[in-house]
Every structure is written in structure tokens, then in C-alpha cells.
Design a protein around this motif. Structure first.
Motif, PDB file in Angstrom:
ATOM      1  N   GLU A   1       0.386  18.452  18.728  1.00  0.00           N
ATOM      2  CA  GLU A   1       0.065  17.670  17.732  1.00  0.00           C
ATOM      3  C   GLU A   1      -1.493  17.452  17.529  1.00  0.00           C
ATOM      4  OE1 GLU A   1       1.775  13.581  16.166  1.00  0.00           O
ATOM      5  OE2 GLU A   1       1.176  13.686  18.185  1.00  0.00           O
ATOM      6  N   ARG A   2      -2.364  17.571  18.808  1.00  0.00           N
ATOM      7  CA  ARG A   2      -3.601  17.278  18.566  1.00  0.00           C
ATOM      8  C   ARG A   2      -4.232  18.314  17.634  1.00  0.00           C
ATOM      9  NH1 ARG A   2      -6.989  18.791  22.715  1.00  0.00           N
ATOM     10  NH2 ARG A   2      -5.021  18.703  24.340  1.00  0.00           N
ATOM     11  N   THR A   3      -3.820  19.674  18.263  1.00  0.00           N
ATOM     12  CA  THR A   3      -4.538  20.970  17.685  1.00  0.00           C
ATOM     13  C   THR A   3      -4.116  21.303  16.353  1.00  0.00           C
ATOM     14  OG1 THR A   3      -2.977  22.340  18.881  1.00  0.00           O
ATOM     15  CG2 THR A   3      -5.071  21.777  20.061  1.00  0.00           C
ATOM     16  N   GLY A   4      -2.960  20.905  15.989  1.00  0.00           N
ATOM     17  CA  GLY A   4      -2.413  21.137  14.478  1.00  0.00           C
ATOM     18  C   GLY A   4      -1.058  22.029  14.692  1.00  0.00           C
ATOM     19  N   LEU A   5      -0.639  22.558  15.891  1.00  0.00           N
ATOM     20  CA  LEU A   5       0.437  23.292  15.806  1.00  0.00           C
ATOM     21  C   LEU A   5       1.674  22.664  15.343  1.00  0.00           C
ATOM     22  CD1 LEU A   5       0.221  25.093  19.361  1.00  0.00           C
ATOM     23  CD2 LEU A   5       0.569  26.173  17.023  1.00  0.00           C
ATOM     24  N   ALA A   6       1.860  21.189  15.591  1.00  0.00           N
ATOM     25  CA  ALA A   6       2.683  20.388  15.361  1.00  0.00           C
ATOM     26  C   ALA A   6       2.375  19.085  14.231  1.00  0.00           C
ATOM     27  CB  ALA A   6       3.509  19.711  16.449  1.00  0.00           C
ATOM     28  N   ASN A   7       3.232  19.092  13.294  1.00  0.00           N
ATOM     29  CA  ASN A   7       2.828  18.056  12.211  1.00  0.00           C
ATOM     30  C   ASN A   7       3.361  16.480  12.651  1.00  0.00           C
ATOM     31  OD1 ASN A   7       3.547  20.502  10.533  1.00  0.00           O
ATOM     32  ND2 ASN A   7       2.100  19.416   9.394  1.00  0.00           N
ATOM     33  N   LEU A   8       4.300  16.710  13.708  1.00  0.00           N
ATOM     34  CA  LEU A   8       4.931  15.521  14.202  1.00  0.00           C
ATOM     35  C   LEU A   8       5.760  15.568  15.237  1.00  0.00           C
ATOM     36  CD1 LEU A   8       5.716  12.521  13.422  1.00  0.00           C
ATOM     37  CD2 LEU A   8       7.677  13.312  12.385  1.00  0.00           C
ATOM     38  N   VAL A   9       5.520  14.617  16.314  1.00  0.00           N
ATOM     39  CA  VAL A   9       6.325  14.710  17.682  1.00  0.00           C
ATOM     40  C   VAL A   9       7.186  13.549  17.457  1.00  0.00           C
ATOM     41  CG1 VAL A   9       6.226  14.490  20.207  1.00  0.00           C
ATOM     42  CG2 VAL A   9       4.406  15.730  18.891  1.00  0.00           C
ATOM     43  N   VAL A  10       8.626  13.886  17.891  1.00  0.00           N
ATOM     44  CA  VAL A  10       9.572  12.791  18.124  1.00  0.00           C
ATOM     45  C   VAL A  10      10.332  13.030  19.201  1.00  0.00           C
ATOM     46  CG1 VAL A  10       9.454  12.508  15.631  1.00  0.00           C
ATOM     47  CG2 VAL A  10      11.091  14.212  16.560  1.00  0.00           C
ATOM     48  N   PRO A  11      11.132  12.029  19.693  1.00  0.00           N
ATOM     49  CA  PRO A  11      12.174  12.494  20.768  1.00  0.00           C
ATOM     50  C   PRO A  11      13.152  13.459  20.101  1.00  0.00           C
ATOM     51  CG  PRO A  11      11.817   9.785  20.310  1.00  0.00           C
ATOM     52  CD  PRO A  11      10.995  10.623  19.455  1.00  0.00           C
TER      53      PRO A  11
ATOM     54  N   ARG B   1       7.301  31.874   1.738  1.00  0.00           N
ATOM     55  CA  ARG B   1       7.322  32.026   0.187  1.00  0.00           C
ATOM     56  C   ARG B   1       6.800  30.881  -0.567  1.00  0.00           C
ATOM     57  NH1 ARG B   1      13.557  33.700  -0.639  1.00  0.00           N
ATOM     58  NH2 ARG B   1      13.335  32.262  -2.170  1.00  0.00           N
ATOM     59  N   ASN B   2       5.958  31.115  -1.619  1.00  0.00           N
ATOM     60  CA  ASN B   2       5.323  30.023  -2.420  1.00  0.00           C
ATOM     61  C   ASN B   2       6.561  28.963  -2.815  1.00  0.00           C
ATOM     62  OD1 ASN B   2       2.895  30.482  -1.943  1.00  0.00           O
ATOM     63  ND2 ASN B   2       2.764  31.532  -3.761  1.00  0.00           N
ATOM     64  N   ASP B   3       7.725  29.603  -3.111  1.00  0.00           N
ATOM     65  CA  ASP B   3       8.957  28.493  -3.826  1.00  0.00           C
ATOM     66  C   ASP B   3       9.630  27.902  -2.831  1.00  0.00           C
ATOM     67  OD1 ASP B   3      10.041  31.047  -3.035  1.00  0.00           O
ATOM     68  OD2 ASP B   3      11.525  30.935  -4.193  1.00  0.00           O
ATOM     69  N   LEU B   4       9.220  27.839  -1.584  1.00  0.00           N
ATOM     70  CA  LEU B   4       9.969  27.067  -0.501  1.00  0.00           C
ATOM     71  C   LEU B   4       8.886  26.212   0.455  1.00  0.00           C
ATOM     72  CD1 LEU B   4      12.141  29.993   0.823  1.00  0.00           C
ATOM     73  CD2 LEU B   4      12.936  28.220  -0.942  1.00  0.00           C
ATOM     74  N   VAL B   5       9.377  25.461   0.733  1.00  0.00           N
ATOM     75  CA  VAL B   5       8.714  24.654   2.061  1.00  0.00           C
ATOM     76  C   VAL B   5       9.501  24.930   3.270  1.00  0.00           C
ATOM     77  CG1 VAL B   5       7.486  22.832   2.896  1.00  0.00           C
ATOM     78  CG2 VAL B   5       7.304  23.179   0.532  1.00  0.00           C
ATOM     79  N   SER B   6       9.195  25.447   4.338  1.00  0.00           N
ATOM     80  CA  SER B   6      10.121  25.571   5.574  1.00  0.00           C
ATOM     81  C   SER B   6       9.545  24.537   6.743  1.00  0.00           C
ATOM     82  CB  SER B   6       9.788  27.179   6.063  1.00  0.00           C
ATOM     83  OG  SER B   6       8.669  27.588   6.244  1.00  0.00           O
ATOM     84  N   ILE B   7      10.509  24.178   7.178  1.00  0.00           N
ATOM     85  CA  ILE B   7      10.304  23.173   8.393  1.00  0.00           C
ATOM     86  C   ILE B   7      11.025  23.543   9.788  1.00  0.00           C
ATOM     87  CG2 ILE B   7      10.272  20.789   9.290  1.00  0.00           C
ATOM     88  CD1 ILE B   7      11.013  20.197   6.231  1.00  0.00           C
ATOM     89  N   ALA B   8      10.140  24.013  10.800  1.00  0.00           N
ATOM     90  CA  ALA B   8      10.866  24.336  11.938  1.00  0.00           C
ATOM     91  C   ALA B   8      10.953  23.141  12.949  1.00  0.00           C
ATOM     92  CB  ALA B   8       9.970  25.362  12.759  1.00  0.00           C
ATOM     93  N   THR B   9      12.189  22.905  13.594  1.00  0.00           N
ATOM     94  CA  THR B   9      12.364  21.560  14.375  1.00  0.00           C
ATOM     95  C   THR B   9      12.561  22.260  15.772  1.00  0.00           C
ATOM     96  OG1 THR B   9      14.716  21.539  13.774  1.00  0.00           O
ATOM     97  CG2 THR B   9      13.372  20.358  12.486  1.00  0.00           C
ATOM     98  N   VAL B  10      11.632  21.770  16.484  1.00  0.00           N
ATOM     99  CA  VAL B  10      11.504  22.564  18.010  1.00  0.00           C
ATOM    100  C   VAL B  10      11.506  21.882  19.120  1.00  0.00           C
ATOM    101  CG1 VAL B  10      10.280  24.337  19.065  1.00  0.00           C
ATOM    102  CG2 VAL B  10       9.776  24.167  16.374  1.00  0.00           C
TER     103      VAL B  10
ATOM    104  N   ILE C   1       8.107  20.208  13.193  1.00  0.00           N
ATOM    105  CA  ILE C   1       8.432  19.052  13.900  1.00  0.00           C
ATOM    106  C   ILE C   1       9.120  19.190  15.361  1.00  0.00           C
ATOM    107  CG2 ILE C   1       9.857  16.615  13.761  1.00  0.00           C
ATOM    108  CD1 ILE C   1      10.340  17.257  10.846  1.00  0.00           C
ATOM    109  N   VAL C   2       8.098  18.723  16.441  1.00  0.00           N
ATOM    110  CA  VAL C   2       8.604  19.122  17.635  1.00  0.00           C
ATOM    111  C   VAL C   2       9.213  18.013  18.348  1.00  0.00           C
ATOM    112  CG1 VAL C   2       6.893  20.812  17.361  1.00  0.00           C
ATOM    113  CG2 VAL C   2       6.410  18.800  18.673  1.00  0.00           C
ATOM    114  N   ALA C   3       9.945  18.129  19.325  1.00  0.00           N
ATOM    115  CA  ALA C   3      10.305  17.149  20.391  1.00  0.00           C
ATOM    116  C   ALA C   3       9.560  17.085  21.552  1.00  0.00           C
ATOM    117  CB  ALA C   3      11.831  17.555  21.146  1.00  0.00           C
ATOM    118  N   GLU C   4       9.580  15.743  22.183  1.00  0.00           N
ATOM    119  CA  GLU C   4       8.546  15.563  23.280  1.00  0.00           C
ATOM    120  C   GLU C   4       8.470  16.347  24.181  1.00  0.00           C
ATOM    121  OE1 GLU C   4       8.451  10.547  22.377  1.00  0.00           O
ATOM    122  OE2 GLU C   4      10.079  11.667  23.684  1.00  0.00           O
ATOM    123  N   ASP C   5       9.696  17.212  24.612  1.00  0.00           N
ATOM    124  CA  ASP C   5       9.890  18.235  25.710  1.00  0.00           C
ATOM    125  C   ASP C   5       9.600  19.607  25.308  1.00  0.00           C
ATOM    126  OD1 ASP C   5      11.743  18.741  24.065  1.00  0.00           O
ATOM    127  OD2 ASP C   5      13.433  18.910  25.477  1.00  0.00           O
ATOM    128  N   VAL C   6       8.882  19.811  24.002  1.00  0.00           N
ATOM    129  CA  VAL C   6       8.467  21.052  23.680  1.00  0.00           C
ATOM    130  C   VAL C   6       7.669  21.838  24.622  1.00  0.00           C
ATOM    131  CG1 VAL C   6       6.681  20.643  22.088  1.00  0.00           C
ATOM    132  CG2 VAL C   6       8.338  22.570  21.595  1.00  0.00           C
TER     133      VAL C   6
END
Length: 263
Positions: A192-202, A113-122, A141-146
Motif C-alpha cells: 500500500e505504501r509503495t503504490g502496489l496496492a490501492n487498498l488493504v482489507v481483511p 484495455r481502455n474500455d475496461l477497468v480491471s481490479i485484482a483482489t489478492v 485490492i489486497v488482503a492483510e495476509d498478501v
């Protein structure tokens, strides 16, 4: 609405609200947050229950896996308690089958929805329906073990929970076809390289990273974020000249709003 108010908690889904940030949590780690029609209805209900003050929605899964996909019980003769099995659905009228799948898809549509920004932590497994649920969100945002995988084609099916559109837009047609047709795993580096993930973290930093990103998103005026999101989303279906027109119209609305001019 009080801070950390639990708005909904049913069928493996919990919705909590803390001012402008809502958190949707998948709460069945014992089954790796496997999905079912009841869970999809709860996700749809969560979207409808969001207070108007919410600007950012964080999606997360309890346990070691975000979501291992569709609960295989759906394909048994018995199906889920109180639900028609998928096999029974396939034997019914085509129009009813189409309507049922459309109802299931509603759980995956409101995140953009335009009135929201949604973030999946995976973290861990995000398989099939789990992959598509992560794709339903604006950001990931994905974990290193995703481990992402689209296994539907390997089972003789197709991804039908709205995941094909964002997947192609993110990684391109050829890579999307290869990911779906082979059912292979996509790990954190490739994501991360292909754009599926915005950020990779532990894995133990997922929640903190989501809080930081939510805070950054909330720093900008709400109406400007809403207009920008709509502008970027619409760019996929507009040509260059149409996008120029859309940019001018959006900026005109922002300038009039900042100047206190009302129609």
C-alpha cells in the motif's frame, strides 16, 4: 446476457458476467491456483469472450492464495500433458520460443484495455506469474495476509509475463530491481505504501471491497472513464507539452459528445 451468466469455465479459469461487471476466477485452490499454458490460454479466451456491455473486470483466486505462480511441472522433463516442456521449448528454434512466450503473454495484456477497468483482489501468495497477473490489472485490492514475490530471477530466469513495466511504473526502478533480484516478499503495508496496492482489507472483505469499487467506477459515464484512462496511461510516454495537447483533444471530444455534435 443474463445476470451471473457463466461465459467460460475451463482449465482453472471461470468467467461470469453480471451486467456491466465481469468476474474472472482462478479455480484450482488445491494447487494454490498455480499457472500453466492451458490456464493462460483460458485467460486469453476469457478476455476475447467479454461482452461489449462489460465495463469492470474483477480478477480473483479461490482458496487461501491468489496464485502461487507457475506450476513447477513446466520444468520437468515430461512437462504438462499434451504440452511441450519448457526444456524442450528451449532446445527448439529461437523464433518458435519467442512466438510461444508472446502467446503466453497475451493472457496478461488485455486487462489494461481502455474500455475496461480491471481490479485484482489478492490474498495470500501472489508469486512470480501470480504477482505479474495482479500487476496486469489496473487496480489492486489486497488482503492483510498478501505476500507478493517475484521469484523468476532467483530461478535463473526473468519476469516475462508483462510484469516489469507496471512494477517499475508503480514502485520505481530501484525498488523494482531490488524486489526482483532478491525475490523477497512484499507484504500488505509495503504494497500500500509503495503504490502496489490501492487498498488493504481483511481477507474476508475482499469481495465486498471489489463490489464497492466496481460500483464507484460504474457511477461515472463510460466514455469519460475510457478517455480518462487513455489520458493517464499515455502520460507515461508523453512529455508535459504533449500531455497538454492530449488533454485538450480528449476534452474537446467529451464536450462535443455532451453537446450532441457528431462528426
Amino acid at each position: 446476457m443474463t445476470s451471473l451468466d457463466t461465459v467460460l469455465d475451463k482449465d482453472g479459469v471461470r468467467l461470469t458476467v453480471d451486467d456491466a461487471v465481469a468476474t474472472v476466477t482462478l479455480t484450482n485452490p488445491a494447487k494454490r491456483n498455480a499457472q500453466s499454458p492451458a490456464l493462460w490460454r483460458a485467460l486469453t479466451e476469457a478476455g476475447r469472450a467479454l461482452p461489449g456491455t462489460v465495463r469492470v473486470v474483477v480478477l480473483r483466486g479461490e482458496g487461501k492464495s491468489f496464485s502461487a505462480g507457475l506450476d513447477r511441472q513446466a520444468f520437468t522433463i515430461e512437462g504438462f500433458d499434451g504440452e511441450p516442456s519448457f526444456l524442450d521449448m528451449a532446445r527448439g528454434p529461437e523464433a518458435e520460443l519467442d512466438a510461444t512466450i508472446a502467446e503466453y503473454q497475451e493472457a496478461f495484456t488485455w486487462w489494461r484495455r481502455n474500455d475496461l477497468v480491471s481490479i485484482a483482489t489478492v490474498q495470500g501468495h501472489a508469486i512470480g506469474a501470480g504477482f505479474q497477473l495482479a500487476l496486469a490489472c489496473d487496480l489492486r485490492i489486497v488482503a492483510e495476509d498478501v505476500q507478493f514475490a517475484m521469484r523468476e530471477t532467483s530461478l535463473g530466469l526473468v519476469p516475462d509475463l508483462t510484469g516489469t513495466h507496471p512494477l517499475v511504473n508503480l514502485v520505481g526502478y530501484a525498488r523494482a530491481l531490488e524486489i526482483c533480484a532478491t525475490g523477497r516478499f512484499v507484504h500488505a503495508e509495503e504494497a500500500e505504501r509503495t503504490g502496489l496496492a490501492n487498498l488493504v482489507v481483511p481477507a474476508d472483505q475482499l469481495d465486498a471491497a471489489a463490489r464497492d469499487l466496481a460500483g464507484a467506477l460504474l457511477a461515472a459515464p463510460r466514455d469519460a472513464v475510457v478517455e480518462t484512462k487513455a489520458l493517464l496511461a499515455g502520460a507515461l510516454s508523453r512529455d508535459y507539452e504533449q500531455q497538454r495537447v492530449a488533454e485538450r483533444a480528449a476534452q474537446g471530444r467529451r464536450l462535443r459528445d455532451l453537446a450532441g455534435i457528431t462528426d
